[in-house]
Design an enzyme around this catalytic site. Structure first.
Site, PDB file in Angstrom:
ATOM      1  N   HIS A 193       0.819  -1.206   0.000  1.00 11.88           N
ATOM      2  CA  HIS A 193       0.000   0.000   0.000  1.00 11.88           C
ATOM      3  C   HIS A 193       0.854   1.257   0.000  1.00 11.88           C
ATOM      4  O   HIS A 193       0.465   2.283  -0.546  1.00 11.88           O
ATOM      5  CB  HIS A 193      -0.978  -0.022   1.173  1.00 11.88           C
ATOM      6  N   ARG A 300     -10.568   4.651  -1.138  1.00 14.20           N
ATOM      7  CA  ARG A 300     -10.007   3.949   0.023  1.00 14.20           C
ATOM      8  C   ARG A 300     -10.156   4.864   1.244  1.00 14.20           C
ATOM      9  O   ARG A 300      -9.690   6.000   1.216  1.00 14.20           O
ATOM     10  CB  ARG A 300      -8.524   3.650  -0.186  1.00 14.20           C
ATOM     11  N   ARG A 336     -15.306   2.589  -0.479  1.00 18.67           N
ATOM     12  CA  ARG A 336     -14.981   1.257   0.037  1.00 18.67           C
ATOM     13  C   ARG A 336     -14.904   1.317   1.551  1.00 18.67           C
ATOM     14  O   ARG A 336     -14.258   2.196   2.122  1.00 18.67           O
ATOM     15  CB  ARG A 336     -13.633   0.769  -0.494  1.00 18.67           C
ATOM     16  N   GLU A 437     -11.425 -10.247  -4.556  1.00 17.84           N
ATOM     17  CA  GLU A 437      -9.968 -10.230  -4.423  1.00 17.84           C
ATOM     18  C   GLU A 437      -9.438 -11.485  -3.738  1.00 17.84           C
ATOM     19  O   GLU A 437      -8.262 -11.586  -3.433  1.00 17.84           O
ATOM     20  CB  GLU A 437      -9.488  -8.960  -3.724  1.00 17.84           C
ATOM     21  N   ASN A 460      -4.756  -6.549  -6.956  1.00 14.76           N
ATOM     22  CA  ASN A 460      -3.575  -6.524  -6.083  1.00 14.76           C
ATOM     23  C   ASN A 460      -3.642  -7.688  -5.093  1.00 14.76           C
ATOM     24  O   ASN A 460      -2.670  -8.392  -4.869  1.00 14.76           O
ATOM     25  CB  ASN A 460      -3.495  -5.212  -5.294  1.00 14.76           C
ATOM     26  N   ASP A 461      -4.812  -7.850  -4.500  1.00 11.76           N
ATOM     27  CA  ASP A 461      -4.965  -8.961  -3.564  1.00 11.76           C
ATOM     28  C   ASP A 461      -5.265 -10.273  -4.275  1.00 11.76           C
ATOM     29  O   ASP A 461      -4.802 -11.330  -3.857  1.00 11.76           O
ATOM     30  CB  ASP A 461      -6.070  -8.647  -2.549  1.00 11.76           C
ATOM     31  N   ARG A 471       2.241  -9.704  -1.035  1.00  7.72           N
ATOM     32  CA  ARG A 471       2.458  -8.558  -1.916  1.00  7.72           C
ATOM     33  C   ARG A 471       3.430  -7.536  -1.358  1.00  7.72           C
ATOM     34  O   ARG A 471       3.905  -6.673  -2.072  1.00  7.72           O
ATOM     35  CB  ARG A 471       1.113  -7.886  -2.274  1.00  7.72           C
ATOM     36  N   CYS A 508     -10.380  -2.526 -10.127  1.00  5.00           N
ATOM     37  CA  CYS A 508      -9.773  -1.365  -9.468  1.00  5.00           C
ATOM     38  C   CYS A 508      -8.393  -1.672  -8.919  1.00  5.00           C
ATOM     39  O   CYS A 508      -7.793  -0.847  -8.238  1.00  5.00           O
ATOM     40  CB  CYS A 508     -10.680  -0.849  -8.351  1.00  5.00           C
TER      41      CYS A 508
HETATM   42  C1  PEP Z   1      -6.816  -4.634  -4.650  1.00  4.26           C
HETATM   43  O1  PEP Z   1      -6.569  -5.492  -3.800  1.00  4.26           O
HETATM   44  O2  PEP Z   1      -6.642  -4.798  -5.871  1.00  4.26           O
HETATM   45  C2  PEP Z   1      -7.313  -3.317  -4.226  1.00  4.26           C
HETATM   46  C3  PEP Z   1      -7.681  -2.417  -5.107  1.00  4.26           C
HETATM   47  O3  PEP Z   1      -7.364  -3.057  -2.895  1.00  4.26           O
HETATM   48  P1  PEP Z   1      -6.100  -2.638  -2.004  1.00  4.26           P
HETATM   49  O4  PEP Z   1      -4.926  -2.431  -2.922  1.00  4.26           O
HETATM   50  O5  PEP Z   1      -6.479  -1.407  -1.277  1.00  4.26           O
HETATM   51  O6  PEP Z   1      -5.929  -3.836  -1.137  1.00  4.26           O
HETATM   52 MG    MG Z   2      -7.337  -5.238  -1.828  1.00  5.56          MG
END
Ligand code: PEP
Ligand code: MG
Length: 579
Positions: A193, A300, A336, A437, A460-461, A471, A508
């Site tokens: 993040h 976020r 979110r 995710e 991302n997750d 990650r 996203c």
């Molecule tokens: C994701 O996991 O792709 C996402 C957009 O959420 P975050 O990066 O805030 O976990």
């Molecule tokens: Mg996420």
């Protein structure tokens, strides 16, 4: 061209910066018991008293520099800490320990801290329990003075390149306010993040530069190339001027891209793509609007909970969301709900104390919200209320089972009833969506799509959980692959489920804003992409050159055998030809 030092890491953002290195001391201080002779006691007591007065002087200096806009609870913090620096429990008791037990000033203070922590832990009243955190902050400040560690002065950090072992998202937010030029960390991956924040804040950053804090010197001039993941030190004049030209070229390219503002986001063959922004901080509002985003696909909200000592209440949530929807002037916003846990930790006193082995698999996001209504309900009430003032949808992170959806719906209904009882306006028909995710949710996407109004793919997750790679761990970063066949299959399942159940599906995660992946995503049938505002115009330029129908045909032919060895080559060929 001669370079005497180069560091290679993982580039996390597009920019390049030139500036002076500033080594940042972070993390817990490792203190060991140390004892002194009777003769040394008076000097040790003096050393301790001096550290306390330096800590007081520093805090008074910070107090003078607080901008008017600073929230009152942060101002109150500093007052409390100053009072504690005069408190016998933190000043006289450690001095008695030095005199009686002949221990070092650091160790005397640490023992006193541990005793106080036990007292606070045993308290029934949750508010009083939280004061332990203040003790830690004050103790840490004195320890830093005792160990003569440098204190950061935000004024001095302006234009500097921050060098640190690691940074938290909370640090990155503060640094944006301090006006740093770039940052380099020894740890962390590009999907952490902190790295996402750096991209969104437009701060060039390179993470995972092993031994950076030892190899690079405080005060020396550095070049940070956030795109290539390269850090250069001791550079000659030629290199410097090459990089200066590159920074200028990037500035011109940005000007060129800005011509696309106001142009439609439509492919060459006329397919409209909805480009939306991921926002996080109030500063993102203006960029989102001025760059022409059609909506906010991901807002976020964790920043509201960071760098503070108590969770925000309903009024604060409401004010923050109202500012966003008013600032965006009619652009729909997807809020979110809280996704704390893992690297987006809160360091306030309401953070959880116990160490968790696998936080990414633990109590994060919707799991934490369902468990801790005191964190979640004020947010839920505020979202429902603000939705009566403008176009707002609610989105739930990290769903893994339908039970969470049912529980959530129950909570939403209960919240509506309580708002009605309180006579407060709210949106009774608010749209509720879920982030996909976790592989389990992608595999059951049809069931989630039947229960929800929209889905958003959080790659991302999803990539982290599908490929079992943390990650934020740079050691396994080489395995982080958005084009892994299993990831692509899961994404395709979600898009298809949305089509079957007739609900919108967007993406996203960071993949959505990467121009290398946009042709593939369009080929898989996505028409809604949400990305950090800085990526919007490049995405628009990319898709305006694509033929969506052709991509849909080509990718559709490839998908059934996507894990065949030759498919990777065929896919790269399709993507190369498309761009
Ligand atoms: C994701 O996991 O792709 C996402 C957009 O959420 P975050 O990066 O805030 O976990
Ligand atoms: Mg996420």
């Amino acid at each position: 061209m001669t370079l005497s030092c180069t560091g290679i890491g993982i580039g996390t953002s597009r920019g390049t910066a030139i500036g002076q290195a500033h080594l940042l001391q972070r993390g817990r201080l490792e203190l060991m018991p140390r004892y002194i002779s009777r003769e040394e006691v008076p000097d040790e007591v003096d050393r301790f008293r001096q550290a306390v007065s330096e800590a007081q002087r520093q805090l008074r200096a910070v107090q003078k520099k607080i901008p008017e806009s600073t929230p009152s609870d942060i101002v109150a913090f500093i007052d409390t800490h100053l009072l504690m620096l005069n408190d016998a429990a933190l000043v006289e008791v450690p001095i008695n320990r030095i005199r009686e037990q002949h221990c070092s000033a650091e160790w005397a203070l640490q023992m006193q801290r541990n005793e106080l922590a036990q007292v606070f832990d045993a308290m029934e009243d949750p508010y009083l329990r939280t004061r332990k955190d203040d003790v830690d902050h004050v103790v840490n400040r004195i320890q830093q003075r005792l160990l003569q560690l440098e204190e950061e002065d935000p004024e001095e950090l302006k234009g500097k390149i921050i060098l640190a072992q690691d940074l938290t998202p909370a640090d990155a937010i503060l640094m944006r306010h301090w006006g740093i030029a770039a940052f380099i960390t020894e740890y962390g991956g590009p999907m952490s993040h902190t790295a996402i924040l750096a991209r969104s804040l437009g701060i060039p950053a390179v993470v995972g530069v092993r031994h950076a804090t030892r190899c690079l010197r405080h005060g020396e001039q550095l070049i940070v190339d956030g795109e290539q993941g390269v850090v250069l030190a001791a550079v000659d004049d030629d290199t410097l001027s090459q990089y200066r030209s590159r920074i200028e070229a990037a500035r011109l390219q940005t000007a060129e891209l800005r011509r696309l503002i106001g142009q439609p986001a439509v492919t060459r063959d006329g397919r409209a793509i909805r480009l939306m922004a991921n926002i996080e901080l109030p500063e993102d509002i203006e960029r989102t609007r001025s760059l022409g985003a059609e909506g906010v696909g991901l807002y976020r909200t964790e920043y509201l909970y960071m760098n503070r000592n108590a969770p925000p209440d309903e009024a604060e949530h409401y004010r923050a969301y109202l500012e966003v929807i008013q600032g965006l002037d009619g652009i729909p916003v997807t809020i979110r709900t809280l996704d704390l846990g893992v690297d987006k930790q809160i360091d306030g006193a309401y953070a959880r104390d116990e160490q968790v082995c696998n936080p990414a698999l633990g109590l994060r996001a919707i799991r934490l919200c369902l468990k801790e209504p005191r964190l979640f309900l004020p947010q839920l009430r505020a979202i429902l209320r603000v939705a009566a003032q403008g176009p707002v949808r609610i989105m739930i992170p990290m769903l893994s089972t339908l039970r969470e959806v049912y529980q959530l719906k129950g909570l939403i209904e209960q919240t509506k009833r309580s708002l009605a009882r309180d006579g407060l306006p709210f949106d009774p028909d608010i749209q509720t969506g879920g982030m996909i995710e976790v592989p389990a949710a992608a595999l059951s996407a049809d069931a989630f799509a039947r229960e929800l109004d929209f889905l958003s793919i959080g790659t991302n997750d999803l990539i982290q959980y599908t490929l079992a790679i943390d990650r934020i761990d740079d050691a396994v970063n080489y395995l982080y692959d958005p084009l892994h066949p299993s990831v692509l299959r899961l994404i395709q399942m979600v898009i298809d489920a949305g089509r079957r159940q007739r609900i919108p599906v967007s993406m996203c995660g960071e993949m959505a804003g990467d121009p290398r992946h946009i042709p593939l995503l369009l080929g898989m049938g996505l028409t809604e992409l949400s990305m950090q505002p800085g990526a919007l115009l490049v995405a628009k330029r990319t898709l305006r050159n694509l033929d969506a129908a052709r991509l849909i045909r080509q990718v559709g032919e490839l998908m059934p055998s996507i894990d065949a060895p030759e498919s990777a080559d065929r896919l790269s060929r399709v993507l190369r030809e498309a761009s």
